[in-house]
Design a protein around this motif. Structure first.
Motif, PDB file in Angstrom:
ATOM      1  N   MET A   1       0.833  -1.202   0.000  1.00 61.53           N
ATOM      2  CA  MET A   1       0.000   0.000   0.000  1.00 61.53           C
ATOM      3  C   MET A   1       0.865   1.248   0.000  1.00 61.53           C
ATOM      4  SD  MET A   1      -2.939  -0.971  -0.394  1.00 61.53           S
ATOM      5  CE  MET A   1      -3.571   0.675  -0.421  1.00 61.53           C
ATOM      6  N   LEU A   2       1.935   1.194   0.761  1.00 61.77           N
ATOM      7  CA  LEU A   2       2.856   2.331   0.787  1.00 61.77           C
ATOM      8  C   LEU A   2       3.362   2.635  -0.613  1.00 61.77           C
ATOM      9  CD1 LEU A   2       5.307   2.187   3.806  1.00 61.77           C
ATOM     10  CD2 LEU A   2       3.930   4.080   3.041  1.00 61.77           C
ATOM     11  N   ALA A   3       3.848   1.571  -1.246  1.00 61.46           N
ATOM     12  CA  ALA A   3       4.417   1.761  -2.576  1.00 61.46           C
ATOM     13  C   ALA A   3       3.359   2.278  -3.540  1.00 61.46           C
ATOM     14  CB  ALA A   3       5.005   0.443  -3.074  1.00 61.46           C
ATOM     15  N   PHE A   4       2.183   1.714  -3.429  1.00 58.18           N
ATOM     16  CA  PHE A   4       1.135   2.119  -4.353  1.00 58.18           C
ATOM     17  C   PHE A   4       0.848   3.611  -4.238  1.00 58.18           C
ATOM     18  CE2 PHE A   4      -2.562   2.078  -6.780  1.00 58.18           C
ATOM     19  CZ  PHE A   4      -3.598   2.635  -6.078  1.00 58.18           C
TER      20      PHE A   4
ATOM     21  N   ARG B   1       9.876   4.401   9.194  1.00 56.02           N
ATOM     22  CA  ARG B   1      10.970   3.548   8.771  1.00 56.02           C
ATOM     23  C   ARG B   1      10.614   2.831   7.469  1.00 56.02           C
ATOM     24  NH1 ARG B   1      13.190  -1.096  12.538  1.00 56.02           N
ATOM     25  NH2 ARG B   1      13.827   0.612  13.876  1.00 56.02           N
ATOM     26  N   ALA B   2       9.388   2.350   7.394  1.00 55.26           N
ATOM     27  CA  ALA B   2       8.968   1.675   6.161  1.00 55.26           C
ATOM     28  C   ALA B   2       9.024   2.638   4.981  1.00 55.26           C
ATOM     29  CB  ALA B   2       7.556   1.108   6.317  1.00 55.26           C
ATOM     30  N   GLN B   3       8.580   3.866   5.216  1.00 57.56           N
ATOM     31  CA  GLN B   3       8.585   4.847   4.137  1.00 57.56           C
ATOM     32  C   GLN B   3      10.007   5.145   3.672  1.00 57.56           C
ATOM     33  OE1 GLN B   3       5.883   6.342   2.736  1.00 57.56           O
ATOM     34  NE2 GLN B   3       7.210   7.473   1.352  1.00 57.56           N
ATOM     35  N   VAL B   4      10.903   5.293   4.637  1.00 56.86           N
ATOM     36  CA  VAL B   4      12.284   5.595   4.266  1.00 56.86           C
ATOM     37  C   VAL B   4      12.893   4.435   3.491  1.00 56.86           C
ATOM     38  CG1 VAL B   4      14.582   5.841   5.242  1.00 56.86           C
ATOM     39  CG2 VAL B   4      12.758   7.285   6.043  1.00 56.86           C
TER      40      VAL B   4
END
Lengths: 204, 457
Positions: A44-47, A188-191
């Motif tokens: 979902m983040l990537a999307f 952290r996931a976003q980075v």
């Protein structure tokens, strides 16, 4: 542009209104930690982030892209994370306010420019817009009753943390810690995601 | 005080023996009493087991419900003093009887008494527990008996007595007075035994209370009543006050809050790297620094993204043409460089961000002079790879480089021209370093503390 299209992960699930349903969360890479909350689904983040990136690169001119990309990063992070979290809601509220301000500023500018002589309108419009923005934020704060009073066991450094975490000024210390944990996981996931993208783009 | 001693002994014995089964069962969902009785040596209790079997289903559900709650919620707190009085009872019994070796008979006798009492209580005194449960208010769904026990073990037997008396008055049960007297008496007498018998306390932890609950509870009604009384906050954790600590609600709430904060800090500690600090204040500092660091990383990465994504396409064409050109780019490059430098110097005065953006737009990057000289010295014998790499690598390198905020006169940095050899070298070095490239470049940047170079953990 083409590179970005190919770099997108294999077809992401259709954006359901609650992207953190079980179906998506099961694909999340990180196991659920002891506190019970898992880090946001990487898909979902990537999307969200890639969609925002594509939009930025096609629409926004070059000189002001850093800020826009940074904001897009935070918005996509907020959208991909648990929508019931306080920091998520605070972030999305920020985005909404900014968008409202921007549209309001555009409208006011146009009005001003058409009505008044072209010389001074920018200053006036800006003051009006800032006032509008301030009142909006003030209203929001007042509606929530203002920040909670200083708590007993709360250390002095806690207000620095409040400033860092979105929406942290209205939380109690206990929930502030909880929100910080979740915020850290998402950050952290976003980075990691952004770093991977950079590697992908610069490694070719 | 005959009934009192009888009860105490019985309960202690029953608790002591059955607790082993209990612990073995560990969160049993079946008939609690069955387990309790089934585990007993069959020779000693044949009739009792069968007799209690009939009654087990009634009290089992309720007792095991409470027991289950206990197990799930308060495993730790059991040892901490949840069942002090039962522990004390058990310890006392042990001291006087069991340790002597003649425990078998006395245990059997005690068990008989216990079961009989359970039967009596179940039928006649469930009201007591109901009343007690309600009177103790929203202390939690642990069962009426346990609440006064917990409060009592906190250190004020008098409170327990008063509480139980009040409950007795409301419920109108005679045995309640007996119970209250028994509990309070045991508490007051046995508190000094608490310390030397931590083990027994742990062992006897849930059972005697459960026995009481089972006995007094009877049918599901008492459970409903007790849990109804506690249903106001069934999931609310019932914090047992440790011995010697106050039991008023304010301090309990305070303690709860502190515990919650502590566990949240522990969770945060796992997230933040380098979390070996035991001090809470320094831990908080660490957390704040880590959040700032991550936000800075986002900022830097978003800056690098500009060059990486947007500038790559046009500059790839540029680089390839330059690579083929050879001499002319050098000549044109010098002019362009001078102009670029002036521009950059002008921009740097106002805002570093715009300066960097400008450079990125040109495919250049800023790096310390030392690094530039090192690279230029090593440039000579480097073979240029594909041109497209250079700019992208420059952008990436840019991301990894961290200039001192508020550069001191720009003396430390120099704009590195994107001449093919240079950028190639950059690319080469970047590629060569591989995974550690970001780290290496970060260390080059003379800003070790900033570590803006996104290190890959």
């Amino acid at each position: 542009m083409a590179r970005k299209r190919t770099a997108r992960p294999p077809p992401p699930p259709p954006p359901n209104p609650n992207p953190n349903r079980r179906a998506v969360a099961s694909t999340a890479a990180a196991p659920a930690p002891a506190s019970g909350t898992a880090s946001p689904s990487k898909r979902m983040l990537a999307f969200h982030f890639l969609r925002a990136l594509a939009r930025i690169h096609s629409a926004t001119p070059v000189p002001r892209r850093t800020r826009t990309i940074r904001r897009a990063a935070y918005s996509s992070m907020a959208r991909a994370a648990n929508p019931r979290r306080a920091w998520t809601q605070a972030l999305l509220r920020q985005v909404r306010v900014r968008r409202a301000m921007r549209s309001r500023r555009a409208v006011l500018l146009r009005r001003r420019v058409s009505a008044a002589p072209p010389a001074p309108p920018l200053g006036a419009a800006r003051s009006i817009v800032s006032a509008a923005g301030e009142t909006a934020t003030e209203a929001m704060t007042l509606a929530r009753g203002g920040p909670p009073p200083r708590q007993a066991g709360e250390p002095a450094r806690a207000d620095a943390l409040r400033r860092l975490v979105p929406g942290g000024s209205e939380m109690e210390y206990c929930s502030l810690l909880d929100e910080t944990a979740d915020y850290l996981r998402c950050l952290r996931a976003q980075v990691q995601l952004m770093q991977n993208l950079v590697d992908l783009f610069s490694g070719q | 005080m005959q009934p009192t001693t009888r009860e105490m002994q019985a309960m202690a014995a029953a608790g002591q023996i059955s607790l082993d089964d209990l612990r073995a069962a560990g969160g049993v969902h079946d008939d609690f009493l069955d387990q309790m009785l089934g585990g007993l040596p069959p020779s000693a209790w044949p009739e009792l087991a069968s007799a209690a079997g009939a009654k087990a289903p009634e009290g089992g559900a309720e007792a095991e419900g409470m027991h289950q709650q206990h197990h799930q919620q308060q495993q730790q707190q059991f040892g901490g003093g949840l069942y002090d009085e039962s522990a004390l009872l058990a310890s006392r019994l042990r001291q006087h009887q069991i340790s002597g070796g003649g425990g078998a008979e006395s245990a059997a006798a005690a068990k008989q008494m216990v079961l009989q009492q359970l039967a009596d209580l179940r039928h006649g005194h469930h009201m007591l527990l109901q009343g007690m449960g309600r009177s103790t208010g929203g202390g939690g769904g642990d069962g009426g008996v346990l609440l006064p026990l917990s409060l009592g073990s906190g250190g004020s037997g008098g409170d327990v007595q008063a509480l139980l008396k009040a409950a007795a008055n409301s419920a109108g049960g005679e045995a309640s007075g007996v119970f209250g007297g028994a509990f309070a008496g045991s508490l007051q007498q046995q508190q000094q035994h608490f310390q030397p018998h931590p083990q027994s306390q742990q062992q006897t932890a849930p059972l005697p209370g459960q026995g009481f609950g089972g006995g007094g509870g009877g049918a599901s009604q008492p459970q409903a009543g007790a849990s109804g009384g506690g249903a106001a906050a069934p999931p609310r954790q019932r914090v047992r006050a440790r011995r010697g600590q106050a039991t008023d609600p304010h301090s309990i709430a305070e303690r709860l809050r502190r515990e919650r904060i502590a566990e949240r800090m522990k969770a945060l500690q796992e997230l933040v790297p380098n979390a070996n600090k035991t001090d809470k204040a320094s831990m908080l500092d660490e957390i704040i620094d880590y959040v700032k660091f991550l936000q800075l990383q986002v900022k830097v990465l978003s800056m690098s993204r500009l060059g990486g994504a947007a500038a790559v396409a046009p500059l790839v064409a540029d680089m390839s043409s330059e690579g083929q050109g050879g001499a002319p780019p050098a000549a044109a490059g010098s002019d362009g460089l001078a102009v670029t430098e002036q521009q950059v110097a002008k921009l740097m005065e106002e805002d570093m961000g715009t300066a960097m953006q400008y450079l990125q737009g040109k495919g250049l990057c800023l790096m310390p002079v030392s690094l530039a000289s090192a690279i230029s010295s090593a440039t000579c014998h480097m073979r240029p790879p594909v041109g497209g790499l250079g700019v992208a690598a420059a952008a990436h390198h840019m991301a990894a480089m961290r200039l001192p905020p508020g550069m001191n006169g720009g003396a430390d940095a120099a704009a590195v021209p994107a001449s093919p050899s240079m950028s190639v070298l950059t690319a080469q070095s970047a590629m060569a370093n591989g995974a550690g490239g970001a780290d290496g470049e970060g260390s080059h940047s003379q800003q070790p503390k900033d570590a803006a170079s996104v290190s890959k953990p």
